[in-house]
Enzyme design. Structure first.
Site, PDB file in Angstrom:
ATOM      1  N   LYS A   1       1.983 -10.193   8.414  1.00 55.56           N
ATOM      2  CA  LYS A   1       2.076  -8.769   8.740  1.00 55.56           C
ATOM      3  C   LYS A   1       0.736  -8.404   9.349  1.00 55.56           C
ATOM      4  CE  LYS A   1       2.337  -4.106   6.854  1.00 55.56           C
ATOM      5  NZ  LYS A   1       2.374  -3.248   5.632  1.00 55.56           N
TER       6      LYS A   1
ATOM      7  N   ARG B   1      -8.484  -1.755   5.846  1.00 56.03           N
ATOM      8  CA  ARG B   1      -8.432  -1.522   4.400  1.00 56.03           C
ATOM      9  C   ARG B   1      -9.153  -2.597   3.599  1.00 56.03           C
ATOM     10  NH1 ARG B   1      -5.075   2.391   2.350  1.00 56.03           N
ATOM     11  NH2 ARG B   1      -3.566   3.311   3.802  1.00 56.03           N
TER      12      ARG B   1
ATOM     13  N   ILE C   1       6.968  -4.352   9.437  1.00 54.51           N
ATOM     14  CA  ILE C   1       6.935  -3.807   8.079  1.00 54.51           C
ATOM     15  C   ILE C   1       6.411  -2.389   8.227  1.00 54.51           C
ATOM     16  CG2 ILE C   1       5.953  -4.009   5.772  1.00 54.51           C
ATOM     17  CD1 ILE C   1       5.928  -7.023   6.128  1.00 54.51           C
TER      18      ILE C   1
ATOM     19  N   THR D   1       0.829  -1.205   0.000  1.00 50.21           N
ATOM     20  CA  THR D   1       0.000   0.000   0.000  1.00 50.21           C
ATOM     21  C   THR D   1       0.862   1.253   0.000  1.00 50.21           C
ATOM     22  OG1 THR D   1      -1.597  -1.232   1.324  1.00 50.21           O
ATOM     23  CG2 THR D   1      -1.929   1.134   1.145  1.00 50.21           C
TER      24      THR D   1
ATOM     25  N   TYR E   1     -12.383  -5.573  -0.739  1.00 50.95           N
ATOM     26  CA  TYR E   1     -13.608  -5.136  -1.413  1.00 50.95           C
ATOM     27  C   TYR E   1     -14.629  -6.238  -1.653  1.00 50.95           C
ATOM     28  CZ  TYR E   1     -16.862  -2.627  -4.371  1.00 50.95           C
ATOM     29  OH  TYR E   1     -18.008  -2.070  -4.869  1.00 50.95           O
TER      30      TYR E   1
ATOM     31  N   TYR F   1      -0.884 -10.687   4.813  1.00 53.89           N
ATOM     32  CA  TYR F   1      -1.068  -9.305   5.258  1.00 53.89           C
ATOM     33  C   TYR F   1      -2.515  -9.151   5.712  1.00 53.89           C
ATOM     34  CZ  TYR F   1      -0.865  -4.142   4.964  1.00 53.89           C
ATOM     35  OH  TYR F   1      -0.903  -2.799   5.222  1.00 53.89           O
TER      36      TYR F   1
END
Length: 291
Positions: free
Chosen positions: A160, A137, A202, A43, A106, A132
């Site tokens: 992560k 998000r 990260i 990102t 999404y 991740y």
């Protein structure tokens, strides 16, 4: 395998195009500053606004520029499994050391869908995969139980974790095992994450303060949490300032203040406001990075 301070590398632009000359300078600088690895085209690397070919070019070039000096964990996330498989195969073909694969955003898959997606990514090539998990998000939260199922696959090696829930580290140790690599995805809680069993971060802030972030992570690894907290106290105003607006916009401006790269971002993101610029300058001064 993967540990310490791993900058979620920005993608520098010049007049709307990839600035590969700047990218090389950044890779060399991170090696010199002691970063323990690099994570391009996540990102913070503006993967949502890169074309598929630009994504591939950035991975190719970061691997080339790193030249084996530090590991490269290539972003290979997609909400389309077929596209994710293409990205991870490409990362393997060009010599990346691992892949960062975000939970599909999404389209909101079930936990069963997450297992199918990550299994397909796992089976596509021989790269180690870092899951991740970033519910703010992606809207999907991979449960510790689901992660435990995926951890049975030989190349699903870590996570992560950007949930900011420190109890997740303990829960994931229970389901995935103590050897499962747990990396924080949240700069502000990175020290606490390590105290719970994490082995690194990260990091967005490490784009602008790589030496401080690497030394903080080294102190955690040595069990010297007093020193780690001294570093975190020094970095906290910068962490907060960076995330006043989208983190990559904040960190690119902070980098531009130090002459590292342009603050240029792509729409729909925008350069930060004047108020945020002042917060970032104050954070840089508090960290001792700007006079």
């Amino acid at each position: 395998m993967f540990h310490g301070s791993l900058p979620a590398l920005v993608t520098p632009f010049k007049d709307g195009e990839l600035d590969l000359e700047c990218l090389k300078k950044l890779v060399d600088w991170h090696v010199e500053q002691g970063s323990n690895g690099l994570v391009p085209v996540g990102t913070t690397g503006e993967s949502p606004t890169l074309s598929l070919r630009e994504h591939e070019i950035v991975v190719e070039k970061v691997v080339e520029f790193a030249a084996g000096r530090i590991p490269v964990i290539a972003g290979a996330g997609a909400n389309n499994t077929k596209e994710g498989v293409r990205l991870i195969k490409h990362a393997a073909d060009v010599g990346a050391d691992g892949a960062l694969v975000v939970t599909p955003y999404y389209n909101k898959p079930t936990q069963r869908g997450l297992i199918a997606h990550f299994t397909a990514m796992h089976d596509a090539c021989d790269l180690p995969i870092i899951i991740y998990n970033i519910p703010p998000r992606s809207v999907i939260d991979m449960t510790p139980e689901t992660m435990g199922e995926l951890a049975k696959l030989p190349r699903i090696v870590g996570v992560k974790d950007a949930t900011a829930k420190l109890d997740r580290v303990a829960l994931q140790r229970m389901t995935c095992g103590a050897e499962f690599i747990q990396l924080s995805g949240e700069d502000a809680t990175a020290v606490g994450f390590n105290a719970m069993g994490g082995v690194g971060c990260i990091s967005v802030t490490a784009n602008v303060a790589p030496k401080l972030c690497a030394e903080m992570q080294a102190a955690c690894a040595a069990g010297d949490y007093k020193t780690a907290l001294d570093y975190q106290d020094r970095l906290m105003p910068l962490h907060e300032a960076v995330f006043t607006e989208p983190g990559l916009c904040g960190v690119k401006f902070a980098m531009s203040e130090l002459g590292l790269c342009s603050d240029e971002v792509r729409l729909p993101l925008m350069t930060v406001t004047d108020d945020t610029k002042e917060k970032l300058r104050a954070g840089l001064r508090h960290a001792g990075l700007l006079n």
